[in-house]
Write a protein that holds these residues in place. Sequence first.
Motif, PDB file in Angstrom:
ATOM      1  N   THR A   1       0.830  -1.213   0.000  1.00 12.67           N
ATOM      2  CA  THR A   1       0.000   0.000   0.000  1.00 12.67           C
ATOM      3  C   THR A   1       0.860   1.256   0.000  1.00 12.67           C
ATOM      4  O   THR A   1       0.445   2.308   0.485  1.00 12.67           O
ATOM      5  CB  THR A   1      -0.943   0.020   1.220  1.00 12.67           C
ATOM      6  OG1 THR A   1      -0.167  -0.155   2.419  1.00 12.67           O
ATOM      7  CG2 THR A   1      -1.987  -1.081   1.119  1.00 12.67           C
ATOM      8  N   ASN A   2       2.063   1.163  -0.571  1.00 19.16           N
ATOM      9  CA  ASN A   2       2.946   2.327  -0.649  1.00 19.16           C
ATOM     10  C   ASN A   2       2.354   3.444  -1.496  1.00 19.16           C
ATOM     11  O   ASN A   2       2.747   4.608  -1.360  1.00 19.16           O
ATOM     12  CB  ASN A   2       4.308   1.930  -1.249  1.00 19.16           C
ATOM     13  CG  ASN A   2       5.109   1.057  -0.306  1.00 19.16           C
ATOM     14  OD1 ASN A   2       4.633   0.722   0.768  1.00 19.16           O
ATOM     15  ND2 ASN A   2       6.296   0.686  -0.707  1.00 19.16           N
ATOM     16  N   ASN A   3       1.446   3.114  -2.393  1.00 19.68           N
ATOM     17  CA  ASN A   3       0.836   4.111  -3.269  1.00 19.68           C
ATOM     18  C   ASN A   3      -0.358   4.811  -2.628  1.00 19.68           C
ATOM     19  O   ASN A   3      -1.019   5.629  -3.264  1.00 19.68           O
ATOM     20  CB  ASN A   3       0.405   3.465  -4.591  1.00 19.68           C
ATOM     21  CG  ASN A   3      -0.523   2.277  -4.381  1.00 19.68           C
ATOM     22  OD1 ASN A   3      -0.349   1.484  -3.462  1.00 19.68           O
ATOM     23  ND2 ASN A   3      -1.508   2.127  -5.241  1.00 19.68           N
ATOM     24  N   VAL A   4      -0.625   4.497  -1.363  1.00 23.68           N
ATOM     25  CA  VAL A   4      -1.755   5.096  -0.648  1.00 23.68           C
ATOM     26  C   VAL A   4      -1.217   5.860   0.569  1.00 23.68           C
ATOM     27  O   VAL A   4      -0.421   5.306   1.338  1.00 23.68           O
ATOM     28  CB  VAL A   4      -2.751   4.010  -0.175  1.00 23.68           C
ATOM     29  CG1 VAL A   4      -3.940   4.649   0.540  1.00 23.68           C
ATOM     30  CG2 VAL A   4      -3.227   3.164  -1.354  1.00 23.68           C
ATOM     31  N   PRO A   5      -1.633   7.106   0.778  1.00 24.10           N
ATOM     32  CA  PRO A   5      -1.202   7.862   1.965  1.00 24.10           C
ATOM     33  C   PRO A   5      -1.956   7.382   3.209  1.00 24.10           C
ATOM     34  O   PRO A   5      -2.893   8.039   3.689  1.00 24.10           O
ATOM     35  CB  PRO A   5      -1.530   9.311   1.607  1.00 24.10           C
ATOM     36  CG  PRO A   5      -2.667   9.216   0.643  1.00 24.10           C
ATOM     37  CD  PRO A   5      -2.453   7.936  -0.133  1.00 24.10           C
ATOM     38  N   VAL A   6      -1.536   6.253   3.730  1.00 27.31           N
ATOM     39  CA  VAL A   6      -2.283   5.561   4.777  1.00 27.31           C
ATOM     40  C   VAL A   6      -2.453   6.429   6.026  1.00 27.31           C
ATOM     41  O   VAL A   6      -3.561   6.512   6.587  1.00 27.31           O
ATOM     42  CB  VAL A   6      -1.593   4.225   5.131  1.00 27.31           C
ATOM     43  CG1 VAL A   6      -2.325   3.547   6.287  1.00 27.31           C
ATOM     44  CG2 VAL A   6      -1.565   3.306   3.917  1.00 27.31           C
ATOM     45  N   ASP A   7      -1.394   7.084   6.483  1.00 22.33           N
ATOM     46  CA  ASP A   7      -1.487   7.890   7.707  1.00 22.33           C
ATOM     47  C   ASP A   7      -2.500   9.020   7.546  1.00 22.33           C
ATOM     48  O   ASP A   7      -3.299   9.291   8.454  1.00 22.33           O
ATOM     49  CB  ASP A   7      -0.121   8.454   8.074  1.00 22.33           C
ATOM     50  CG  ASP A   7       0.852   7.377   8.537  1.00 22.33           C
ATOM     51  OD1 ASP A   7       0.381   6.286   8.893  1.00 22.33           O
ATOM     52  OD2 ASP A   7       2.071   7.637   8.536  1.00 22.33           O
ATOM     53  N   GLU A   8      -2.457   9.667   6.393  1.00 17.87           N
ATOM     54  CA  GLU A   8      -3.399  10.765   6.131  1.00 17.87           C
ATOM     55  C   GLU A   8      -4.838  10.257   6.129  1.00 17.87           C
ATOM     56  O   GLU A   8      -5.733  10.883   6.711  1.00 17.87           O
ATOM     57  CB  GLU A   8      -3.065  11.397   4.780  1.00 17.87           C
ATOM     58  CG  GLU A   8      -4.049  12.459   4.319  1.00 17.87           C
ATOM     59  CD  GLU A   8      -3.811  12.884   2.875  1.00 17.87           C
ATOM     60  OE1 GLU A   8      -4.777  13.339   2.229  1.00 17.87           O
ATOM     61  OE2 GLU A   8      -2.663  12.747   2.390  1.00 17.87           O
ATOM     62  N   TYR A   9      -5.054   9.113   5.491  1.00 16.87           N
ATOM     63  CA  TYR A   9      -6.409   8.564   5.411  1.00 16.87           C
ATOM     64  C   TYR A   9      -6.904   8.091   6.774  1.00 16.87           C
ATOM     65  O   TYR A   9      -8.095   8.190   7.090  1.00 16.87           O
ATOM     66  CB  TYR A   9      -6.446   7.407   4.409  1.00 16.87           C
ATOM     67  CG  TYR A   9      -6.409   7.849   2.951  1.00 16.87           C
ATOM     68  CD1 TYR A   9      -6.083   9.154   2.604  1.00 16.87           C
ATOM     69  CD2 TYR A   9      -6.694   6.945   1.922  1.00 16.87           C
ATOM     70  CE1 TYR A   9      -6.051   9.559   1.283  1.00 16.87           C
ATOM     71  CE2 TYR A   9      -6.665   7.344   0.593  1.00 16.87           C
ATOM     72  CZ  TYR A   9      -6.336   8.654   0.274  1.00 16.87           C
ATOM     73  OH  TYR A   9      -6.303   9.048  -1.038  1.00 16.87           O
ATOM     74  N   THR A  10      -6.011   7.571   7.595  1.00 16.71           N
ATOM     75  CA  THR A  10      -6.399   7.103   8.920  1.00 16.71           C
ATOM     76  C   THR A  10      -6.972   8.250   9.748  1.00 16.71           C
ATOM     77  O   THR A  10      -7.985   8.086  10.445  1.00 16.71           O
ATOM     78  CB  THR A  10      -5.189   6.495   9.652  1.00 16.71           C
ATOM     79  OG1 THR A  10      -4.636   5.435   8.860  1.00 16.71           O
ATOM     80  CG2 THR A  10      -5.599   5.933  11.003  1.00 16.71           C
ATOM     81  N   LYS A  11      -6.351   9.409   9.657  1.00 22.42           N
ATOM     82  CA  LYS A  11      -6.816  10.572  10.409  1.00 22.42           C
ATOM     83  C   LYS A  11      -8.202  11.014   9.970  1.00 22.42           C
ATOM     84  O   LYS A  11      -8.901  11.713  10.715  1.00 22.42           O
ATOM     85  CB  LYS A  11      -5.828  11.729  10.252  1.00 22.42           C
ATOM     86  CG  LYS A  11      -4.467  11.442  10.878  1.00 22.42           C
ATOM     87  CD  LYS A  11      -3.480  12.559  10.581  1.00 22.42           C
ATOM     88  CE  LYS A  11      -2.100  12.228  11.148  1.00 22.42           C
ATOM     89  NZ  LYS A  11      -1.102  13.274  10.811  1.00 22.42           N
ATOM     90  N   LYS A  12      -8.598  10.620   8.754  1.00 19.52           N
ATOM     91  CA  LYS A  12      -9.922  10.975   8.245  1.00 19.52           C
ATOM     92  C   LYS A  12     -10.926   9.832   8.387  1.00 19.52           C
ATOM     93  O   LYS A  12     -12.061   9.939   7.902  1.00 19.52           O
ATOM     94  CB  LYS A  12      -9.803  11.392   6.771  1.00 19.52           C
ATOM     95  CG  LYS A  12      -8.953  12.642   6.576  1.00 19.52           C
ATOM     96  CD  LYS A  12      -8.833  13.016   5.108  1.00 19.52           C
ATOM     97  CE  LYS A  12      -8.003  14.290   4.925  1.00 19.52           C
ATOM     98  NZ  LYS A  12      -7.864  14.678   3.504  1.00 19.52           N
ATOM     99  N   GLY A  13     -10.496   8.744   9.016  1.00 21.97           N
ATOM    100  CA  GLY A  13     -11.396   7.612   9.237  1.00 21.97           C
ATOM    101  C   GLY A  13     -11.594   6.739   8.025  1.00 21.97           C
ATOM    102  O   GLY A  13     -12.534   5.942   7.986  1.00 21.97           O
TER     103      GLY A  13
END
Length: 391
Positions: free
Chosen positions: A61-73
């Motif tokens: 999932t390197n192509n997904v900004p996981v940390d940013e998305y987590t903060k948005k639920g």
Amino acid sequence: MFKIKTYNTISVKGLNRFAREKYEIASDIGQPDAYILRSHKLHGEPLPESVKAVARAGAGTNNVPVDEYTKKGVVVFNSPGANANAVKELVLAGMLLGSRGILSGMEYVQTLTHMTDADEMSKLLEKEKSNFAGYELQGKTLGIVGLGAIGSLIADAALALGMNVVGFDPALSVEAAWRLPSQVGRMENLQSLLARSDYITLHVPAIPATRHMINADTLKVVKKGATLLNFAREAIVDAHAVVESLDAGHLGRYICDFPEPILLKRKDVYAMPHIGASTEEAEENCAIMAADQLMDYLENGNIKNSVNFPAVSMDRGPGIGARITFSNENVSGVLGHVLSILADNKVNVVDMVNKSRGDVAYNIIDVAGAPDASVIDAIAKVDHVIAVRVI
């Protein structure tokens, strides 16, 4: 109706999992509920507030900004193990190519186009074949770094070929341990594995802890003449250090799925063009798994194979008026506050589950009657609640 936005070409078998009476699927859809993608990079792209989940048809999932998305639920799913057999087979092919003079022998044969006599060619090849002699895999030691879905399959195959197998995985899960053949010797650290192995294959994710785990220092202890295989991620190997080790005659060969300019035009490097999971079956399996996980989340709120949220699942029994799900920062008191809101508004809780993972928690609450919009709005305003929805 749920809206799914696709990136890349997703296998039709995966897309056909979505019932058309419930789902609208397109590559240019507006206000999607979820994304399904393969390698498309989402970093830097604006994220619509409507997006609740992202499913990656693949393991990384390197192509997904996981940390940013987590903060948005936003729940990010991957498809671990769906392409494991495809990678396993390519690793085996890599070991065979690296142990025998297959490529050099085939290249030599193609230089004989001037010959017209088959008997003459046969005599010449009989004379020259010793130049392409190699070694058998049987009896050699394979070191596997990362003993998950792919690593365990490779262990099985290597044992069937008569190889000795050792492994190292500091994050080995109980589930992965059960899959692992008992004949695999467990190494306590990476250095021990490198020093013992004739072949080393890497199967760990690209995370800060694994970046350049194969570097100048670790290569100093590698068994002289060993073959290193990387079909995991480019970032876990320092290519410059590998070239230095090859030039010094320490590392014998490097076989990978991640070409870099420094690796080209070397006879001791076999670089493949990112084809580890490029089989029809793997793409289908990944797409099917991604689609099924998205549907279960959108329709039921259940989470399986997420890289940023805990695994949570709860059956929907009789007498359920609605299902409330919400994510929150993993601090004390949030769930109690939400339950108080439901109690104050006489919303009867039938069943519930709460799980946490790192800094985030996720909750499923089944209630007897459909709650008013004001109740859901009150939950959304609770301190540390990230996202809430009613299913």
